[in-house]
Design an enzyme around this catalytic site. Structure first.
Site, short mmCIF file in Angstrom:
data_model
loop_
_atom_site.label_atom_id
_atom_site.label_comp_id
_atom_site.label_asym_id
_atom_site.label_seq_id
_atom_site.Cartn_x
_atom_site.Cartn_y
_atom_site.Cartn_z
N ASP A 105 0.92 -0.96 0.05
CA ASP A 105 -0.02 0.14 -0.01
C ASP A 105 1.04 1.28 0.02
O ASP A 105 1.44 1.54 1.09
CB ASP A 105 -0.84 0.13 1.17
CG ASP A 105 -1.82 1.21 1.35
OD1 ASP A 105 -1.67 2.20 0.38
OD2 ASP A 105 -2.29 1.40 2.29
N PRO A 106 1.17 1.76 -1.10
CA PRO A 106 0.57 1.41 -2.47
C PRO A 106 1.17 0.42 -3.42
O PRO A 106 2.18 0.02 -3.16
CB PRO A 106 1.03 2.79 -3.18
CG PRO A 106 2.08 3.16 -2.62
CD PRO A 106 2.09 2.74 -1.06
#
Length: 386
Positions: free
Chosen positions: A131-132
């Site tokens: 994430d990301p």
């Protein structure tokens, strides 16, 4: 179109912190040559020994000039450094004709160099971690499925939530386990968050004050918005005919986190940069990560669409992974996703210029299939439209 600089097969991996794991091992299996750059050559050797990669990668003492001196056109540089250091590394890559990859979000200073990188024929891969990274893959996949079911020109409203968190596998009193630098965790909480709530763009100046309960697979967590969610409406390719009821990318914590962290929040309300830096060191000492600890990564992305003609579509991806004695769940998710992306630089399948983990549904499905084969397992739930 700019000609792509052919990859040489040499990979320079900078940093061996908490997010470096079996992805580096994977690159040692697939790349022709791997160099691990760390604070000192001795620290690099120790990191390789911990990963059981002695003799399979070359240890190096990192400085930017030392790295630049060894770069050849077509080499790949993987930066696991803090995000503010990425622009300097990318600048060196542009000068030397080397490709660049990282798991971080892009900054304005970083983006300014992308046109030069594209002109030079080098790949700039970003947002290719957990994430990301995996969250982008999940979101693209859900949007494509919903678009196929409802229709991209059909007026509709939708709710998209994407929550990710690294938490202790066995809950503790602090309701948290540091899986990245404590100062980074605290500074993220000090940054305002923008998202869509009840159809209205909303800003939370103190993100934790927008914490809500969120049930994932029958288990209750606490979640709050993180960073700026709004640009991802376009990045995820949501149809212009669809109106967001809720659109939020945020952080997931164990139930009880909000209460356990109240003393930390009080410091965040009143402390200056010096005090917050000191607090980060205090928390790291008070809640150390030991070899016996096991972390857990939970990433839940869901999309619910209601068309004006009465049709509905709902789906979600869930990744719920616990670390083991070999590596943490966080290191596995971040490093394997990043290594997968580096593999696509090496095989020439990524174009020159900026790429993120997923720009299309086709790429997201390809990457998700490869991650599943690499041991990063997840589930997909789809409710067929009425």
């Amino acid at each position: 179109m700019t000609d792509l600089v052919p990859a040489t097969g040499t990979v320079h991996w900078i940093g061996a912190g908490l997010s470096t794991g079996s992805g580096l091992t994977e690159l040692c299996d697939t790349a022709d040559r791997v160099l691990l750059w760390h604070r000192t050559e001795e620290r690099a050797e120790e990191a390789l020994e911990a990963l059981r990669l002695n003799g399979r990668a070359v240890p190096r003492a990192y400085t930017l000039p030392a790295l630049a001196a060894e770069l050849a056109p077509g080499d790949v540089v993987v930066s696991m450094l803090p995000a503010p250091e990425h622009p300097g590394v990318l600048a060196a890559c542009v000068r030397e004709g080397a490709h660049f990859a990282c798991s971080s979000y892009v900054s304005d200073a970083f983006l300014e160099q992308v046109p030069q990188a594209e002109k030079a024929g080098i790949v700039v891969l970003t947002e290719a971690g957990l994430d990301p990274g995996i969250d982008h893959l999940f979101a693209h996949g859900l949007v494509a499925r919903a678009r196929a079911a409802i229709g991209g020109t059909t007026p509709a409203s939708y709710t998209l939530t994407s929550y990710c968190g690294g938490v202790p596998a066995v809950p503790n009193d602090f309701r948290y386990r540091f899986s990245w630098a404590p100062l980074g965790v605290l500074n993220a909480l000090r940054s305002p968050a923008r998202y869509v709530d009840n159809g209205t763009p909303t800003t939370a100046e103190r993100p934790w004050e927008a914490t809500r309960r969120h049930v994932v697979d029958g288990e209750t967590f606490e979640v709050y918005p993180n960073r700026d969610s709004l640009p991802f409406v376009e990045q995820y390719g949501l149809p212009a005919a669809w109106t967001p009821r809720t659109f939020v990318r945020g952080t997931l914590r164990l139930d009880g986190w909000l209460r356990a962290w109240e003393p930390v929040f009080e410091e965040l309300r009143t402390g200056d940069d010096t005090r917050i830096a000191a607090l980060a060191k205090e928390l790291a000492a008070r809640y150390p990560t030991t070899d016996a600890d096991r972390d857990r990564v939970v990433l839940a992305v869901s999309l619910d669409v209601r068309a004006e003609d009465g049709r509905t579509w709902s789906g979600g991806y869930l990744l719920d992974l616990v670390g083991d004695e070999e590596e943490s769940a966080m290191a596995r998710c971040v490093s394997r996703t990043l290594a997968l992306g580096v593999g696509h630089i090496l095989d020439g399948s990524l174009p020159a210029g900026l790429s993120r983990a997923a720009g299309t549904d086709a790429r997201s499905q390809q990457w998700l299939g490869e991650l599943a084969r690499d041991g990063v397992h997840f589930t997909l739930r789809v409710d067929q439209p009425d």
